[in-house]
Design a protein around this motif. Sequence first.
Motif, PDB file in Angstrom:
ATOM      1  N   GLU A 100       0.885  -1.249  -0.047  1.00 46.68           N
ATOM      2  CA  GLU A 100       0.105  -0.049   0.200  1.00 46.68           C
ATOM      3  C   GLU A 100       0.903   1.323  -0.018  1.00 46.68           C
ATOM      4  OE1 GLU A 100       0.042  -1.412   4.318  1.00 46.68           O
ATOM      5  OE2 GLU A 100       0.347  -2.259   2.213  1.00 46.68           O
ATOM      6  N   PHE A 101       2.119   1.225  -0.046  1.00 45.28           N
ATOM      7  CA  PHE A 101       3.022   2.289   0.229  1.00 45.28           C
ATOM      8  C   PHE A 101       3.853   2.377  -1.267  1.00 45.28           C
ATOM      9  CE2 PHE A 101       2.503   1.538   4.772  1.00 45.28           C
ATOM     10  CZ  PHE A 101       2.037   2.489   5.262  1.00 45.28           C
ATOM     11  N   THR A 102       4.321   3.587  -1.477  1.00 45.99           N
ATOM     12  CA  THR A 102       5.175   4.073  -2.666  1.00 45.99           C
ATOM     13  C   THR A 102       6.413   3.575  -2.221  1.00 45.99           C
ATOM     14  OG1 THR A 102       5.999   6.002  -1.798  1.00 45.99           O
ATOM     15  CG2 THR A 102       3.700   5.691  -3.123  1.00 45.99           C
ATOM     16  N   ALA A 103       7.418   3.355  -3.557  1.00 43.57           N
ATOM     17  CA  ALA A 103       8.700   2.920  -3.490  1.00 43.57           C
ATOM     18  C   ALA A 103       9.488   3.858  -2.562  1.00 43.57           C
ATOM     19  CB  ALA A 103       9.522   3.122  -4.746  1.00 43.57           C
ATOM     20  N   GLN A 104       9.129   5.202  -2.268  1.00 45.01           N
ATOM     21  CA  GLN A 104       9.948   6.112  -1.474  1.00 45.01           C
ATOM     22  C   GLN A 104       9.344   5.817  -0.014  1.00 45.01           C
ATOM     23  OE1 GLN A 104       8.520  10.307  -1.313  1.00 45.01           O
ATOM     24  NE2 GLN A 104      10.590  10.758  -1.637  1.00 45.01           N
ATOM     25  N   GLU A 105       8.234   5.543   0.293  1.00 44.93           N
ATOM     26  CA  GLU A 105       7.632   5.257   1.579  1.00 44.93           C
ATOM     27  C   GLU A 105       8.132   4.016   2.152  1.00 44.93           C
ATOM     28  OE1 GLU A 105       3.366   7.835   1.164  1.00 44.93           O
ATOM     29  OE2 GLU A 105       3.715   5.600   0.531  1.00 44.93           O
ATOM     30  N   ASN A 106       8.313   2.817   1.328  1.00 38.65           N
ATOM     31  CA  ASN A 106       8.767   1.703   1.641  1.00 38.65           C
ATOM     32  C   ASN A 106      10.440   1.838   2.081  1.00 38.65           C
ATOM     33  OD1 ASN A 106       7.500  -1.119   1.433  1.00 38.65           O
ATOM     34  ND2 ASN A 106       6.633   0.072  -0.285  1.00 38.65           N
ATOM     35  N   VAL A 107      11.212   2.653   1.228  1.00 38.34           N
ATOM     36  CA  VAL A 107      12.546   2.708   1.835  1.00 38.34           C
ATOM     37  C   VAL A 107      12.470   3.427   3.260  1.00 38.34           C
ATOM     38  CG1 VAL A 107      14.767   4.099   1.156  1.00 38.34           C
ATOM     39  CG2 VAL A 107      13.375   2.824  -0.443  1.00 38.34           C
ATOM     40  N   MET A 108      11.886   4.470   3.194  1.00 38.43           N
ATOM     41  CA  MET A 108      11.836   5.551   4.500  1.00 38.43           C
ATOM     42  C   MET A 108      11.048   4.890   5.748  1.00 38.43           C
ATOM     43  SD  MET A 108       9.182   8.672   3.214  1.00 38.43           S
ATOM     44  CE  MET A 108       9.298   9.739   4.869  1.00 38.43           C
ATOM     45  N   PHE A 109      10.466   4.072   5.609  1.00 38.69           N
ATOM     46  CA  PHE A 109       9.513   3.239   6.412  1.00 38.69           C
ATOM     47  C   PHE A 109      10.520   2.979   7.928  1.00 38.69           C
ATOM     48  CE2 PHE A 109       6.488   0.315   8.570  1.00 38.69           C
ATOM     49  CZ  PHE A 109       5.688   1.044   8.989  1.00 38.69           C
ATOM     50  N   PRO A 110      11.502   2.036   7.834  1.00 42.96           N
ATOM     51  CA  PRO A 110      12.242   1.659   8.950  1.00 42.96           C
ATOM     52  C   PRO A 110      12.969   3.001   9.651  1.00 42.96           C
ATOM     53  CG  PRO A 110      12.856   0.389   6.980  1.00 42.96           C
ATOM     54  CD  PRO A 110      11.959   1.411   6.586  1.00 42.96           C
ATOM     55  N   TYR A 111      13.183   4.047   8.817  1.00 38.73           N
ATOM     56  CA  TYR A 111      13.826   5.315   9.425  1.00 38.73           C
ATOM     57  C   TYR A 111      12.784   5.957  10.468  1.00 38.73           C
ATOM     58  CZ  TYR A 111      17.794   8.423   8.619  1.00 38.73           C
ATOM     59  OH  TYR A 111      19.112   9.045   8.629  1.00 38.73           O
ATOM     60  N   LEU A 112      11.681   5.902   9.877  1.00 38.72           N
ATOM     61  CA  LEU A 112      10.477   6.644  10.681  1.00 38.72           C
ATOM     62  C   LEU A 112      10.325   5.716  11.854  1.00 38.72           C
ATOM     63  CD1 LEU A 112       7.908   7.438   8.036  1.00 38.72           C
ATOM     64  CD2 LEU A 112       9.672   8.986   9.156  1.00 38.72           C
ATOM     65  N   ILE A 113      10.422   4.418  11.881  1.00 43.00           N
ATOM     66  CA  ILE A 113      10.096   3.589  13.239  1.00 43.00           C
ATOM     67  C   ILE A 113      11.201   3.928  14.251  1.00 43.00           C
ATOM     68  CG2 ILE A 113      10.408   1.095  13.807  1.00 43.00           C
ATOM     69  CD1 ILE A 113       9.036   0.530  11.317  1.00 43.00           C
ATOM     70  N   ARG A 114      12.348   4.071  13.665  1.00 40.81           N
ATOM     71  CA  ARG A 114      13.403   4.476  14.583  1.00 40.81           C
ATOM     72  C   ARG A 114      13.346   6.143  15.230  1.00 40.81           C
ATOM     73  NH1 ARG A 114      18.706   3.448  11.057  1.00 40.81           N
ATOM     74  NH2 ARG A 114      19.435   5.233  12.538  1.00 40.81           N
ATOM     75  N   GLY A 115      12.240   6.739  14.580  1.00 44.25           N
ATOM     76  CA  GLY A 115      11.853   8.032  15.253  1.00 44.25           C
ATOM     77  C   GLY A 115      12.631   9.163  14.686  1.00 44.25           C
ATOM     78  N   GLU A 116      13.385   8.903  13.309  1.00 46.21           N
ATOM     79  CA  GLU A 116      14.158   9.808  12.623  1.00 46.21           C
ATOM     80  C   GLU A 116      13.249  10.871  12.048  1.00 46.21           C
ATOM     81  OE1 GLU A 116      17.336   9.666  12.808  1.00 46.21           O
ATOM     82  OE2 GLU A 116      17.786   8.013  13.382  1.00 46.21           O
ATOM     83  N   ASP A 117      13.619  12.080  11.666  1.00 45.59           N
ATOM     84  CA  ASP A 117      12.957  13.238  11.167  1.00 45.59           C
ATOM     85  C   ASP A 117      12.521  12.655   9.782  1.00 45.59           C
ATOM     86  OD1 ASP A 117      12.390  15.956  11.009  1.00 45.59           O
ATOM     87  OD2 ASP A 117      13.488  15.629   8.900  1.00 45.59           O
ATOM     88  N   ALA A 118      11.250  12.940   9.492  1.00 44.49           N
ATOM     89  CA  ALA A 118      10.268  12.572   8.341  1.00 44.49           C
ATOM     90  C   ALA A 118      11.133  13.370   7.052  1.00 44.49           C
ATOM     91  CB  ALA A 118       9.095  12.889   8.355  1.00 44.49           C
ATOM     92  N   THR A 119      11.127  14.515   7.172  1.00 40.13           N
ATOM     93  CA  THR A 119      11.600  15.005   5.941  1.00 40.13           C
ATOM     94  C   THR A 119      12.976  14.618   5.417  1.00 40.13           C
ATOM     95  OG1 THR A 119      10.812  17.263   6.685  1.00 40.13           O
ATOM     96  CG2 THR A 119      12.621  17.545   5.002  1.00 40.13           C
ATOM     97  N   ARG A 120      14.108  14.579   6.544  1.00 40.51           N
ATOM     98  CA  ARG A 120      15.252  13.830   6.118  1.00 40.51           C
ATOM     99  C   ARG A 120      15.125  12.456   5.801  1.00 40.51           C
ATOM    100  NH1 ARG A 120      19.813  13.328   4.280  1.00 40.51           N
ATOM    101  NH2 ARG A 120      21.383  12.129   5.197  1.00 40.51           N
ATOM    102  N   ALA A 121      14.228  11.681   6.143  1.00 38.71           N
ATOM    103  CA  ALA A 121      14.040  10.292   5.772  1.00 38.71           C
ATOM    104  C   ALA A 121      13.758  10.366   4.464  1.00 38.71           C
ATOM    105  CB  ALA A 121      12.925   9.711   6.644  1.00 38.71           C
ATOM    106  N   ARG A 122      12.650  11.288   3.949  1.00 32.27           N
ATOM    107  CA  ARG A 122      12.336  11.165   2.439  1.00 32.27           C
ATOM    108  C   ARG A 122      13.373  11.708   1.938  1.00 32.27           C
ATOM    109  NH1 ARG A 122       6.999  11.526   1.245  1.00 32.27           N
ATOM    110  NH2 ARG A 122       6.440  11.739   3.468  1.00 32.27           N
ATOM    111  N   GLU A 123      13.974  12.504   2.049  1.00 33.46           N
ATOM    112  CA  GLU A 123      15.186  13.076   1.228  1.00 33.46           C
ATOM    113  C   GLU A 123      16.328  11.890   0.850  1.00 33.46           C
ATOM    114  OE1 GLU A 123      17.011  16.481   3.362  1.00 33.46           O
ATOM    115  OE2 GLU A 123      15.277  17.788   2.706  1.00 33.46           O
TER     116      GLU A 123
END
Length: 226
Positions: A100-123
């Motif tokens: 259900e997630f885009t390629a970008q969201e799939n890549v950034m998802f583990p980063y977000l779980i760790r509590g990292e900044d969403a903007t940085r994760a997306r970049e």
Amino acid sequence: MSKGVVVQDLYKSFPSGTSRLQILRGLNLEVEPGKMVAITGVSGSGKSTLLHILGGMEAPDAGQVLFDGVDIFTLSREALASFRNRTVGFVFQFHHLLPEFTAQENVMFPYLIRGEDATRAREKASQLLALVGLAERLQHKPGELSGGEQQRVAIARALLADPRVVLADEPTGNLDPHTGEAIHHLLRRLHDERALTTVVVTHNEELAGHCDAGYRLVEGKLEQKT
């Protein structure tokens, strides 16, 4: 100074009826920092089990897995989880992408779980997807991507935390020969460019040939290929 990965006298068994099936039998391995190593062997020989132990996902019955001289199985639960999340990148045969997630969201998802900044994760996700040749596919969902493209997303995801070690379990197992060859070259290029230490489990002798050293898992122990 990094000492790489050292496995000493590793044993692993699993329940089988009223007894136990011995998979690894005093296995030893040393992977020097910056090296790319391939492990081959027949199905059921224990290759994936070994990789899971190297990554701290499964504990051995006995023996040690030393990273920079420290046995990872002497770490606390929290420290071992941190090792898995920050030091090791995993690439599996089955991509394990969230449909259900885009390629970008799939890549950034583990980063977000760790509590990292969403903007940085997306970049960072965007940069890594460009690195693996998917700059134009950021917003595509897995169902809109080919098998090779899905594996490239999985590789980008594995690199998100800037791991020092990459563990790849049959990374081309579900791909056609042409696509598999492209993934071979991609893994080797990323390994060299990012100064990684890489262990690849594979049935594919061509992929094994791209590595610096090769081992065959036979009867629970590793035999070095010549």
